[in-house]
Design a protein around this motif. Structure first.
Motif, PDB file in Angstrom:
ATOM      1  N   UNK A 143     -10.176  12.002  -2.148  1.00  0.00           N
ATOM      2  CA  UNK A 143      -9.545  12.289  -3.433  1.00  0.00           C
ATOM      3  C   UNK A 143     -10.271  11.656  -4.606  1.00  0.00           C
ATOM      4  N   UNK A 144     -11.121  10.732  -4.355  1.00  0.00           N
ATOM      5  CA  UNK A 144     -11.956  10.165  -5.414  1.00  0.00           C
ATOM      6  C   UNK A 144     -11.219   9.210  -6.343  1.00  0.00           C
ATOM      7  N   UNK A 145     -11.650   9.210  -7.581  1.00  0.00           N
ATOM      8  CA  UNK A 145     -11.197   8.214  -8.550  1.00  0.00           C
ATOM      9  C   UNK A 145      -9.675   8.190  -8.711  1.00  0.00           C
ATOM     10  N   UNK A 146      -9.054   9.341  -8.530  1.00  0.00           N
ATOM     11  CA  UNK A 146      -7.598   9.345  -8.768  1.00  0.00           C
ATOM     12  C   UNK A 146      -6.882   8.478  -7.733  1.00  0.00           C
ATOM     13  N   UNK A 192      -3.289  -2.546   1.552  1.00  0.00           N
ATOM     14  CA  UNK A 192      -3.975  -1.632   2.465  1.00  0.00           C
ATOM     15  C   UNK A 192      -4.298  -0.344   1.703  1.00  0.00           C
ATOM     16  N   UNK A 193      -5.564   0.024   1.698  1.00  0.00           N
ATOM     17  CA  UNK A 193      -5.998   1.239   1.008  1.00  0.00           C
ATOM     18  C   UNK A 193      -6.660   2.169   2.024  1.00  0.00           C
ATOM     19  N   UNK A 194      -6.177   3.395   2.033  1.00  0.00           N
ATOM     20  CA  UNK A 194      -6.709   4.406   2.955  1.00  0.00           C
ATOM     21  C   UNK A 194      -8.104   4.817   2.474  1.00  0.00           C
ATOM     22  N   UNK A 195      -9.126   4.305   3.136  1.00  0.00           N
ATOM     23  CA  UNK A 195     -10.498   4.544   2.678  1.00  0.00           C
ATOM     24  C   UNK A 195     -10.872   6.018   2.799  1.00  0.00           C
ATOM     25  N   UNK A 196     -10.307   6.667   3.795  1.00  0.00           N
ATOM     26  CA  UNK A 196     -10.599   8.084   4.006  1.00  0.00           C
ATOM     27  C   UNK A 196     -10.042   8.909   2.849  1.00  0.00           C
ATOM     28  N   UNK A 197      -8.816   8.584   2.456  1.00  0.00           N
ATOM     29  CA  UNK A 197      -8.202   9.312   1.353  1.00  0.00           C
ATOM     30  C   UNK A 197      -8.962   9.038   0.047  1.00  0.00           C
ATOM     31  N   UNK A 198      -9.365   7.806  -0.101  1.00  0.00           N
ATOM     32  CA  UNK A 198     -10.127   7.409  -1.275  1.00  0.00           C
ATOM     33  C   UNK A 198     -11.349   8.312  -1.408  1.00  0.00           C
ATOM     34  N   UNK A 239       0.836  -1.199   0.000  1.00  0.00           N
ATOM     35  CA  UNK A 239       0.000   0.000   0.000  1.00  0.00           C
ATOM     36  C   UNK A 239       0.863   1.238   0.000  1.00  0.00           C
ATOM     37  N   UNK A 240       0.243   2.336  -0.399  1.00  0.00           N
ATOM     38  CA  UNK A 240       0.942   3.599  -0.519  1.00  0.00           C
ATOM     39  C   UNK A 240       1.398   4.098   0.859  1.00  0.00           C
ATOM     40  N   UNK A 241       2.246   5.101   0.829  1.00  0.00           N
ATOM     41  CA  UNK A 241       2.668   5.680   2.096  1.00  0.00           C
ATOM     42  C   UNK A 241       1.446   6.298   2.788  1.00  0.00           C
ATOM     43  N   UNK A 242       1.398   6.142   4.100  1.00  0.00           N
ATOM     44  CA  UNK A 242       0.273   6.658   4.882  1.00  0.00           C
ATOM     45  C   UNK A 242      -1.016   5.832   4.749  1.00  0.00           C
ATOM     46  N   UNK A 243      -0.922   4.688   4.082  1.00  0.00           N
ATOM     47  CA  UNK A 243      -2.136   3.891   3.874  1.00  0.00           C
ATOM     48  C   UNK A 243      -2.643   3.294   5.184  1.00  0.00           C
ATOM     49  N   UNK A 244      -1.717   3.095   6.124  1.00  0.00           N
ATOM     50  CA  UNK A 244      -2.106   2.479   7.392  1.00  0.00           C
ATOM     51  C   UNK A 244      -1.558   1.069   7.549  1.00  0.00           C
TER      52      UNK A 244
END
Ligand SMILES: Nc1nc2c(ncn2[C@@H]2O[C@H](COP(=O)(O)OP(=O)(O)OP(=O)(O)O)[C@@H](O)[C@H]2O)c(=O)[nH]1
Ligand SMILES: Nc1nc2c(ncn2[C@@H]2O[C@H](COP(=O)(O)OP(=O)(O)OP(=O)(O)O)[C@@H](O)[C@H]2O)c(=O)[nH]1
Ligand SMILES: [Mg+2]
Ligand SMILES: [Mg+2]
Lengths: 380, 326
Positions: free
Chosen positions: A237-240, A228-234, A100-105
């Protein structure tokens, strides 16, 4: 009696990885790492007995003479790739890559999982804690998390440091023993959990070249990938942001298709920070697997998961919250589930044999589990 | 005394302030008070009694010993004990060295030890007394100085728990499960990681692989929850393992995965029978020094005994040597 000085058995510097194939922590001071004064040499006399360590050292002597220090045999910190590689020679360790990306959790998820295990909160995770080679690493994460009082601007566990790519800290380790096999069960299952900086994953997703592959070399033997995907960021920030995560899944698929991840059995998506999520998620666990029941934002990710599933990999989605509040204010949510599902695949009743069936590799006669930390020298 | 007498070594470990020295001192004192007080009988005091004197002196004055620094006292005594009234006594020499709890954190941080021979001795001992002091379980060893005084006492939160709430059945021969926590329960920070690391190290010196149980009876561990008198009464009515399950289930899990069930026993121990910091108790103690041990018998019932030697008897002879007291 003649004293034969052997090669160093250990190094007193906790940050040194030189004897395990890595770097001397004091490379700046010692051009020749073999001359580093932190190395510990065992003196062996002719009959092979260890020369006695003089009189009992007093407390004050103790701190002064690092030369007498004997290493426990492991560093307690995250295992480097090299260390984990050696560990895997003596035991068929299960490898779970937490991506997962940085800060993903990622680190937060691992920390909360360990806390649940340590507190006996292991629903549908039928294993007890049995050992760890990285207890200090776990404690560092826990200390951070325990310090966090809920300030949204402060990080819970701290950004995972980007070490030197060749010998960076990569894995947290757990030894587990299956609960149902008690009281006579003797099985001990080693589990390696990757805890790496998100930048590496992003860089490798972007360009799968040799230099970016190096710190993630363990992907070749991962058996389960947890993205791991940060659902809050999702949501913010949306589709991107959804696309960025889909790229990681696509990268996993190409690796798998190219035969570069021969042991991979499952890819799970873990939606983290769900305490912040506003969107309505499918209410039933069973619905989580049906793409139609998700808001459009998630479709792209689910489509990639479906793609992986078509290739024969197990897939699933988990909705978690590791630190929706400080530790003193309540329990994390569903953080054990993804690991339970992974272990079920890797060790459960329907488990498939570990791909290219694991064989212990030839290691010296005095081989031990801890072989990897004092190669060739079975002495503690 | 015959020269071939059995040498028994018991290792004694635990974090700082966990009650090790106090226990050792109270044990020596109770042996001296004779068979009414203690099931270990004194046969030979050995060449040098000064350690025994130094150990017991503070207690006899109604004070706790100083923190262990520099000099670590060592007991070495010729003893005998009967496993049951019908059996003839076993004779042995008991050796136990004190340990400076400050070393624990150092070992954990540096992952190295300085006095290897001592560690080898510990690893090859008959067993281990591992000390934890419930009224001083700090959130984290490294942070203990910052811990506000009010937070140190580990009182069960919420309603008073019964053993049934703890998921602990009446059958002793099974590993207990932790209570299922609710969403609002705080997440407990494990405080026993350094102790687990220390046992991992002892195991490695014995060349045990992780998860490998040593042959039954070859190495027993007595978990000593010290200053048991300072633990809230609701906990004292329960089996000592229940306390640990709630506060440090990681340690219970670790022991269950690495040792035979019968080789680990949990004791609540009050070496001084109360707090010597309280003047009235100190006075009572000076007049009639003694402490007590709590444990669960075969039926899972909590039993209290004034015999401070029980943890030692367990480590040396197994649980047949203690449950006689039911
Ligand atoms: N609200 C909420 N915030 C969380 C949760 N988990 C993590 N966070 C926040 O997300 C931040 C980053 O989490 P990490 O676990 O460090 O992320 P990571 O994926 O390990 O990041 P790198 O180490 O940089 O790759 C934390 O510092 C928290 O502020 C959660 O469950 N809920
Ligand atoms: N109430 C009560 N307090 C006790 C008892 N035993 C020990 N204590 C308390 O615990 C403190 C520490 O005990 P010590 O025996 O010095 O602890 P230690 O494990 O030897 O500590 P280090 O020498 O630092 O390793 C004492 O000063 C007492 O305050 C007991 O039976 N009852
Ligand atoms: Mg991280
Ligand atoms: Mg002491």
């Amino acid at each position: 009696m003649a004293i034969i000085q052997r090669k160093p058995s250990s190094c007193g510097n906790a940050h040194c990885t030189f004897l395990h194939g890595g770097r001397c922590a004091r490379a700046a001071e010692f051009a020749d790492p073999w001359k580093c004064t932190d190395l510990v040499f065992d003196q062996i006399d002719e009959v092979g007995a260890e020369s006695s360590a003089n009189a009992e050292p007093s407390d004050s002597m103790v701190t002064a003479s690092s030369a007498q220090r004997i290493d426990l045999g492991w560093r307690g910190r995250h295992l480097t790739f090299q260390e984990s590689d050696l560990l895997r020679r003596s035991t068929p360790a299960r490898t779970i890559a937490v991506l997962g990306d940085t800060n993903a959790g990622k680190s937060s998820l691992l920390t909360a999982f360990f806390l649940q295990l340590a507190n006996g909160q292991r629903e549908r995770f039928p294993y007890r804690f049995a050992s760890s080679l990285t207890l200090y690493g776990w404690r560092t994460l826990i200390e951070h998390a325990a310090d966090w009082q809920g300030d949204k601007k402060e990080s819970v566990v701290g950004h995972t440091p980007k070490g030197d790519k060749e010998s960076a800290d990569t894995f947290l380790h757990l030894g587990l023993s299956p609960v149902e096999e008690e009281p006579c069960g003797h099985r001990h299952i080693d589990v390696l959990l990757s805890d790496v900086p998100g930048e590496w994953i992003r860089e490798y997703t972007e360009r799968a070249n040799e230099s970016n592959r190096q710190p993630l070399a363990f992907l070749t033997y991962m058996q389960v990938a947890l993205l791991v995907i940060d659902a809050d960021r999702l949501e913010r920030e949306g589709q991107i942001a959804a696309a960025a995560s889909s790229f990681i899944l696509q990268r996993l698929l190409s690796l798998y298709n190219q035969g570069q991840t021969p042991q991979l059995r499952a890819v799970f998506v873990v939606l983290s920070k769900c305490d912040k999520l506003k969107a309505e998620l499918p209410p039933q666990a069973a619905d989580l697997r049906k793409a139609e029941s998700w808001p459009p934002l998630f479709r792209r990710i689910l489509a990639q998961l479906a793609n992986l599933q078509k290739r024969g990999l197990a897939t699933d989605v988990f909705v978690t919250s590791a630190f929706g509040q400080p530790l003193s204010k309540g329990q994390p949510k569903s953080v054990v589930q993804p690991f339970g599902a992974a272990m079920e695949l890797l060790d459960g009743p329907t488990k498939m044999p570990l791909a290219p069936s694991w064989q212990p590799q030839a290691i010296p006669a005095d081989a031990s589990y801890f072989y990897f930390l004092h190669a060739g020298d079975g002495k503690p | 005394m015959s020269p071939s007498i059995d040498q028994r070594t018991v290792a004694l470990l635990g974090g700082p302030d966990s009650g090790k020295t106090t226990f050792l001192a109270a044990l020596v004192d109770s042996i001296q008070q004779g068979p009414e007080r203690c099931s270990l009988e004194f046969e030979d005091e050995g060449e040098d009694v000064s350690p025994h004197r130094k150990l017991t002196e503070p207690l006899l004055l109604g004070k706790y010993p100083q923190r262990t620094k520099g000099e670590r006292l060592h007991i070495d005594l010729g003893l005998s004990t009967r496993l049951s009234p019908a059996k003839s006594p076993s004779h042995f020499r008991l050796q136990i060295g004190d340990y400076n709890g400050e070393e624990l954190e150092r070992l954990f941080r540096r992952l190295s030890v300085d006095n290897f021979e001592e560690w080898e001795q510990r690893a090859n001992a008959q067993g281990l007394l591992l000390f934890l002091r419930p009224d001083a379980i700090y959130p984290l060893v490294a942070k203990k100085r910052d811990a506000p005084a009010g937070e140190q006492l580990a009182v069960p939160g919420g309603p008073v728990l019964t053993p049934a709430d703890m998921g602990i059945g009446s059958v002793v021969a099974e590993v207990p499960e932790a209570r299922k926590l609710t969403a609002d329960d705080p997440v407990r920070v494990p405080t026993v990681l350094a102790l687990v690391e220390l046992i991992q190290y002892l195991r490695r010196l014995r060349r045990l692989l992780p998860g490998e149980r040593p042959p039954q009876g070859s190495f027993r561990i007595a978990i000593v929850l010290s200053a048991w008198d300072a633990v809230p009464a609701t906990w004292r009515q329960q089996r000592p393992v229940a306390y640990l399950m709630e506060h440090a289930s990681l340690l219970v899990d670790f022991l269950a995965s690495n040792y035979h069930l019968d080789d680990v026993f949990y004791f609540g121990v009050s070496s001084t029978g109360g707090d010597l910091g309280v003047t009235s108790h100190a006075k009572r103690y000076r007049d009639d020094p003694g402490g007590y041990v709590c444990y669960a018998n075969h039926a899972g019932r909590v039993v209290q005994s004034s015999d401070l030697a029980l943890p030692i008897r367990f480590v040396l002879f197994g649980d047949e040597a203690i449950v006689r007291e039911t």
